[in-house]
Motif scaffolding. Structure first.
Motif, PDB file in Angstrom:
ATOM      1  N   GLY A 688       0.806  -1.212   0.000  1.00 19.27           N
ATOM      2  CA  GLY A 688       0.000   0.000   0.000  1.00 19.27           C
ATOM      3  C   GLY A 688       0.839   1.261   0.000  1.00 19.27           C
ATOM      4  O   GLY A 688       0.328   2.352  -0.262  1.00 19.27           O
ATOM      5  N   ASP A 689       2.144   1.144   0.295  1.00 20.58           N
ATOM      6  CA  ASP A 689       3.049   2.286   0.242  1.00 20.58           C
ATOM      7  C   ASP A 689       3.682   2.314  -1.145  1.00 20.58           C
ATOM      8  O   ASP A 689       4.398   1.382  -1.535  1.00 20.58           O
ATOM      9  CB  ASP A 689       4.127   2.163   1.325  1.00 20.58           C
ATOM     10  CG  ASP A 689       5.092   3.332   1.308  1.00 20.58           C
ATOM     11  OD1 ASP A 689       4.695   4.424   1.734  1.00 20.58           O
ATOM     12  OD2 ASP A 689       6.239   3.154   0.844  1.00 20.58           O
ATOM     13  N   ALA A 690       3.406   3.372  -1.900  1.00 18.50           N
ATOM     14  CA  ALA A 690       3.823   3.419  -3.305  1.00 18.50           C
ATOM     15  C   ALA A 690       5.335   3.325  -3.454  1.00 18.50           C
ATOM     16  O   ALA A 690       5.838   2.629  -4.336  1.00 18.50           O
ATOM     17  CB  ALA A 690       3.304   4.707  -3.951  1.00 18.50           C
ATOM     18  N   ALA A 695       9.931   0.132  -5.222  1.00 15.53           N
ATOM     19  CA  ALA A 695      11.286  -0.364  -4.983  1.00 15.53           C
ATOM     20  C   ALA A 695      11.336  -1.888  -5.024  1.00 15.53           C
ATOM     21  O   ALA A 695      12.268  -2.475  -5.587  1.00 15.53           O
ATOM     22  CB  ALA A 695      11.801   0.152  -3.638  1.00 15.53           C
ATOM     23  N   VAL A 696      10.324  -2.548  -4.447  1.00 19.71           N
ATOM     24  CA  VAL A 696      10.296  -4.013  -4.456  1.00 19.71           C
ATOM     25  C   VAL A 696      10.109  -4.521  -5.884  1.00 19.71           C
ATOM     26  O   VAL A 696      10.730  -5.509  -6.292  1.00 19.71           O
ATOM     27  CB  VAL A 696       9.191  -4.527  -3.521  1.00 19.71           C
ATOM     28  CG1 VAL A 696       9.033  -6.033  -3.652  1.00 19.71           C
ATOM     29  CG2 VAL A 696       9.514  -4.179  -2.080  1.00 19.71           C
ATOM     30  N   TRP A 853      18.685  -5.362  -4.857  1.00 20.43           N
ATOM     31  CA  TRP A 853      18.492  -5.927  -6.196  1.00 20.43           C
ATOM     32  C   TRP A 853      17.984  -4.906  -7.204  1.00 20.43           C
ATOM     33  O   TRP A 853      18.034  -5.147  -8.411  1.00 20.43           O
ATOM     34  CB  TRP A 853      17.472  -7.067  -6.145  1.00 20.43           C
ATOM     35  CG  TRP A 853      17.846  -8.220  -5.264  1.00 20.43           C
ATOM     36  CD1 TRP A 853      19.097  -8.635  -4.942  1.00 20.43           C
ATOM     37  CD2 TRP A 853      16.934  -9.111  -4.587  1.00 20.43           C
ATOM     38  NE1 TRP A 853      19.034  -9.722  -4.102  1.00 20.43           N
ATOM     39  CE2 TRP A 853      17.717 -10.046  -3.871  1.00 20.43           C
ATOM     40  CE3 TRP A 853      15.551  -9.216  -4.513  1.00 20.43           C
ATOM     41  CZ2 TRP A 853      17.152 -11.056  -3.099  1.00 20.43           C
ATOM     42  CZ3 TRP A 853      14.982 -10.220  -3.752  1.00 20.43           C
ATOM     43  CH2 TRP A 853      15.774 -11.136  -3.053  1.00 20.43           C
ATOM     44  N   ALA A 854      17.437  -3.790  -6.730  1.00 25.20           N
ATOM     45  CA  ALA A 854      16.667  -2.886  -7.584  1.00 25.20           C
ATOM     46  C   ALA A 854      17.498  -2.373  -8.761  1.00 25.20           C
ATOM     47  O   ALA A 854      18.669  -2.012  -8.617  1.00 25.20           O
ATOM     48  CB  ALA A 854      16.148  -1.709  -6.763  1.00 25.20           C
ATOM     49  N   VAL A 855      16.863  -2.344  -9.925  1.00 28.67           N
ATOM     50  CA  VAL A 855      17.451  -1.805 -11.155  1.00 28.67           C
ATOM     51  C   VAL A 855      16.405  -0.908 -11.801  1.00 28.67           C
ATOM     52  O   VAL A 855      15.252  -1.311 -11.961  1.00 28.67           O
ATOM     53  CB  VAL A 855      17.865  -2.931 -12.126  1.00 28.67           C
ATOM     54  CG1 VAL A 855      18.334  -2.357 -13.442  1.00 28.67           C
ATOM     55  CG2 VAL A 855      18.956  -3.793 -11.511  1.00 28.67           C
ATOM     56  N   ASP A 856      16.790   0.327 -12.145  1.00 29.04           N
ATOM     57  CA  ASP A 856      15.835   1.247 -12.750  1.00 29.04           C
ATOM     58  C   ASP A 856      15.750   1.036 -14.250  1.00 29.04           C
ATOM     59  O   ASP A 856      16.347   0.105 -14.808  1.00 29.04           O
ATOM     60  CB  ASP A 856      16.198   2.701 -12.405  1.00 29.04           C
ATOM     61  CG  ASP A 856      17.578   3.084 -12.903  1.00 29.04           C
ATOM     62  OD1 ASP A 856      18.105   2.395 -13.800  1.00 29.04           O
ATOM     63  OD2 ASP A 856      18.141   4.066 -12.398  1.00 29.04           O
ATOM     64  N   SER A 857      15.018   1.920 -14.924  1.00 28.11           N
ATOM     65  CA  SER A 857      14.797   1.769 -16.365  1.00 28.11           C
ATOM     66  C   SER A 857      16.062   1.973 -17.187  1.00 28.11           C
ATOM     67  O   SER A 857      16.120   1.580 -18.346  1.00 28.11           O
ATOM     68  CB  SER A 857      13.734   2.778 -16.836  1.00 28.11           C
ATOM     69  OG  SER A 857      14.131   4.107 -16.530  1.00 28.11           O
TER      70      SER A 857
END
Length: 924
Positions: A688-690, A695-696, A853-857
């Motif tokens: 519910g937290d944008a 990020a997940v 692990w996060a990778v952006d566009s």
């Protein structure tokens, strides 16, 4: 539907001839070898000849030929035309930076509108609102066919600077356009951003037969800006009244190869200014700030200076570092939000090769005067402040190197304003001259000067004055000394002689001196010299990378407030060692919504023309391949399996593959099949937290990419799920981030219970609660985890060790870090006497793996890991890799412990077989 080459359908008349030809020529006889002549006795004497091709094969070949003929006739799907298609259509397409969002939808809408008019026999005129790179407005386009219109729109890209509505209005007011406008229907595909020239454009379109303003969602427009003040603030700006949202902000460093590298990251809300020094660590030098979710220059702010310009030294003299009363106290607060700096004496600062040294009032050591003068002449910048000590030295007479370190000679004594023995009141500051670093700064009314040291009147004094009081007396003077610069404030850096150090103007003046002084070393009050302009060095492109500027870019004038435009795009100006940034939001008003220029329409889904011939061609090729396969099988060249269903399966597969392009041309239909039923996917439970959910999602996408690149397993894009609403049975692994606000209703609890009982696996992450990154004691998160997991069939847990299967499923791991290192991971407890390790249905930890692990566009990592940088991130990826393999295969690795015993049994079995029958005559 229409045919672009209908005459080719005449070739369908040859199909009867093909039928007769194929029927008249029998297929080649097939040779068959029999293993024994005994089989010949069982054959009947009936003689059969294959005189004709089978009917089904003949129909297949005719169908393939008919599809080829239809494909070459180029059938085209044309959407139903409205009865109000304009015969004379003027399309105005905004193509400035604000049109970057939904650009594909904008061009598709323009194509759909233009095709309808051209098919009806009308004419269209296409105007673009942003100038070209050379500063000239593009000429109107007059495509004569849908193909030429499509080609023209395909080559267009949004520009990286604002639109010029005023220049567009002048194009429309051309006398040649007057008669066209009176009968034309104007379709404005607007970016929705208010700009100068809106009124002029409205006036230019007032004679049009009809006007329609097509808009896209307004809140998708975002612009990042840096607002200088006390303190310097960061603002992610959207249009007014848009709901707030959290965006990722990254602090970037410019690498020697011209790319930006991530230094730190944080979250900022939209439309809420945040202090720069509280959002990102201020002990790191940044060259740019970036919003990865926003494309182009609108999502990046370039920062002034490089490492060379940021080497600032603060020189301590005669106890000036006293709290509240020392000059260094005020300078430290002014420099805190501007740049890192070093403190020390002349002997300690000069060996560090600073670019700028700031000295308060005091006597420079005699032994260091020559060294300081040599440093200035080699290119150093010395900024000094006056005071009682300098006034006393001037009365005694300043000569030699000490006089050379002053920009102008001083009058003896000190001028006092506003005291009982003075002749006047404290003086405010006069507006700054345009050819100085302070040009454009706003002077507060409460900044007044009560004491100052006066400069001796000389013929060239005006050439050295950068700031004055309202009575014309110099406040800041400067002079070039060799390759360096001497700057003197004729007041103290404390509040004793003026209120300037107490105002917000003081840190702004210091920032201008640090960031702009290297470019303004020569001044001419009558004309702009070459030092007043900065040549373009590197420009920012749509992918947020620096490129070499084209020859059309003009130098940046430092004596005026230049805004980004076609001739001065966003980028760095001045050179590699001394850079000055020009950003999209510099000297621009806040974002505002553009008033409608006609009847306001929301953009719908544009339906454009779709060609059918690619799909028909592929379908024909599929039929021909199927014919070839079956013909080889009938000739005995290719052996067929016994089950004839295999042939049908292969044929249907080819048909489905070839029909897929045609299906794209048909209107989309909703499907209720979950995406995970068609491909393996990871899933995460939405919180519910944008910000957390985004990020997940990025984290699981990064982990999926890592797994797909390093194994034969292929996972599709991850999805977010809500237990109790979505079916969880399709997902082999659920990632569950726990926040203090995490709650689970009864339906969700039941869904997770069923998921665990049916061999599902959940990775529960407390997201670094209680760690230094979180800033809390973690009690609220742990309480939320206890309440959320209450009633779930979670077995007793134990810490994950090196002997557990999860630690060596693929990679051999001794530690399991995420964004946070050193956190314990828990799995299902294994009984001491149980040799067969059971698969743990839950894995619980506090490593915050998703952010690691996060990778952006753009393929970058938006979140830093603490404390071990990329080595720690690699271990986090490997733990995620092991976890997925563990979820997909269970504890198969645990069988390695039994390999010796299994091999021993196989060997014994082989030995017994070689010994032959037993004494009882039976096989062993």
């Amino acid at each position: 539907m229409t045919l672009l080459s209908p005459y080719l359908l005449l070739f369908l008349l040859i199909l009867p001839g093909v039928w007769w030809l194929v029927r008249a020529i029998p297929p080649q006889p097939r040779e068959q070898r029999f293993p024994s002549l005994i089989l010949l006795r069982q054959l009947t004497t009936t003689r059969q000849n294959a005189a004709h091709t089978p009917l089904w094969l003949l129909l297949l070949r005719l169908a393939a030929l008919a599809l080829l003929i239809l494909a070459f006739s180029r059938p085209l799907y044309i959407p139903p035309r409205s009865s109000h298609v304009p015969h004379n259509l003027i399309l105005i397409l905004d193509n400035g930076w604000a049109a970057t969002t939904h650009w594909a939808e904008r061009t598709e809408q323009a194509l759909a509108l233009g095709e309808a008019t051209l098919r009806a026999g009308g004419r269209i005129t296409l105007f673009l609102s942003a100038p070209e790179a050379d500063g000239h407005m593009p000429s109107p386009l007059h495509p004569s066919s849908p193909a030429s219109l499509k080609q023209s729109l395909a080559t267009l890209k949004p520009q990286l600077w604002p639109s010029d509505r005023l220049a567009l209005a002048r194009q429309l007011q051309n006398p040649a356009m007057h008669d066209i406008l009176r009968t034309a229907s104007v379709m404005l595909l607007s970016d929705g951003l208010a700009q100068p020239g809106d009124d002029a454009l409205r006036t230019a379109l007032q004679d049009a037969a009809s006007r329609h303003d097509i808009r896209w969602p307004r809140c998708a427009l975002t612009r990042l800006s840096l607002q200088h003040g006390t303190p310097t603030t960061i603002l992610a700006e959207t249009l007014p009244s848009c709901p707030p949202q959290m965006l990722h902000l990254m602090g970037m460093k410019l690498t020697p190869n011209g790319h930006f590298a991530l230094q730190a990251s944080t979250l900022i809300p939209t439309n809420t200014p945040r202090p720069f020094n509280t959002q990102l660590p201020h002990n790191i030098a940044y060259d740019a700030l970036s919003l990865p979710a926003i494309a182009g220059p609108a999502g990046m702010v370039l920062l002034p200076g490089t490492a060379a310009q940021r080497r600032v030294g603060l020189l301590h003299l005669n106890g000036d570092d006293r709290p509240l009363t020392g000059g260094s106290f005020y300078l430290e607060h002014a420099l805190h939000d501007i740049t890192p700096y070093q403190e020390g004496t002349v002997d300690s600062l000069l060996p560090q090769h600073p670019t700028i040294i700031i000295a308060t009032d005091g006597s420079l050591p005699e032994a260091s005067l020559n060294d300081m003068l040599h440093w200035v002449r080699e290119g150093g910048i010395l900024i000094r402040f006056a005071g009682p000590d300098l006034a006393h030295q001037n009365q005694q007479g300043i000569q030699g190197d000490a006089a050379a370190l002053l920009p102008v000679p001083l009058l003896s004594g000190m001028r006092q304003l506003g005291g009982p023995m003075s002749w006047g009141n404290p003086q405010p500051l006069a507006p700054f001259p345009p050819n100085t670093p302070f040009a454009g700064l706003t002077i507060p009314h409460d900044a007044t000067i009560s004491r100052q040291l006066l400069a001796q009147p000389t013929d060239d004094l005006s050439r050295h004055v950068w700031a004055t009081l309202t009575d014309g007396t110099p406040l800041v003077t400067a002079r070039q000394e060799g390759n360096g610069l001497l700057i003197l404030f004729h007041i103290t850096a404390t509040a004793d002689w003026s209120s300037l150090p107490l105002s917000g103007l003081f840190p702004q003046m210091m920032e201008r001196l640090i960031t702009r002084t290297p470019f303004i070393q020569h001044h001419d009050t009558t004309a702009h010299s070459s030092a007043d302009t900065l040549a373009p060095w590197r420009l920012l492109d749509a992918e947020k990378t620096l490129i070499t500027p084209p020859t059309t870019v003009r130098p940046l004038l430092t004596t005026a407030e230049q805004t980004a435009d076609a001739l001065h795009p966003v980028g760095f100006y001045g050179g590699a060692a001394q850079r000055h940034p020009l950003n999209l939001a510099d000297h621009q008003p806040p974002l505002a919504e553009e008033p409608a220029l006609g009847s306001l329409q929301q953009a719908g889904r544009a339906v454009v023309e779709r060609p059918f011939w690619p799909g028909l061609m592929l379908l024909a090729i599929g039929f021909l391949l199927l014919d070839m396969f079956l013909s080889l099988a009938r000739a005995g060249i290719l052996r067929l399996p016994r089950r004839g269903g295999t042939i049908l399966t292969i044929g249907l597969s080819l048909l489905i593959a070839s029909l897929s392009p045609i299906s794209h041309a048909a209107p989309p239909t909703e499907q209720n099949v979950p995406p995970a039923a068609l491909a393996i996917r990871l899933a995460h439970i939405q919180t519910g937290d944008a910000a957390t959910d985004d990020a997940v999602q990025q984290g699981l996408e990064g982990l999926t990419r890592f797994l797909n690149q390093r194994s034969t397993t292929h996972l599709d894009s991850p999805v977010g799920v809500v237990p109790g609403r979505d079916d969880l049975a399709f997902y082999p692994l659920l990632y569950w981030p726990i926040l203090p606000s995490t709650q689970l209703d009864e339906a969700g609890r039941q869904a997770l219970s069923n998921y665990i009982q049916h061999d599902g696996m959940i990775l529960i992450d407390e997201m670094g609660a209680g760690s230094p990154l979180d800033g809390s004691d973690g009690h609220a998160t742990r309480s939320a985890l206890k309440a959320a997991t209450s009633g779930l069939p979670i077995p007793p847990l134990m810490p994950l060790g090196e002997q557990h299967t999860l630690s060596h499923t693929f990679y051999l791991l001794h530690d399991f870090p995420g964004r946070i290192a050193g956190q314990t991971v828990y799995v299902a407890r294994q009984e001491e006497n149980d040799e067969s390790e059971s698969v743990s249905p839950v894995i619980i930890g506090n490593g915050d793996w998703a952010h690691a692990w996060a990778v952006d566009s753009h393929g970058e990592h938006p979140f830093a890991v603490i404390p071990d940088s990329e080595t720690q991130r690699t271990l986090a990826y490997r733990f995620g890799f092991n976890t997925i393999i563990y979820a997909l295969t269970g504890n198969y690795k645990n069988d390695q412990r039994h390999y010796p015993e299994m091999l021993k049994r196989l060997k014994n079995s082989a030995d017994d077989t070689m010994e032959g029958p037993t004494d009882e005559g039976e096989a062993p």
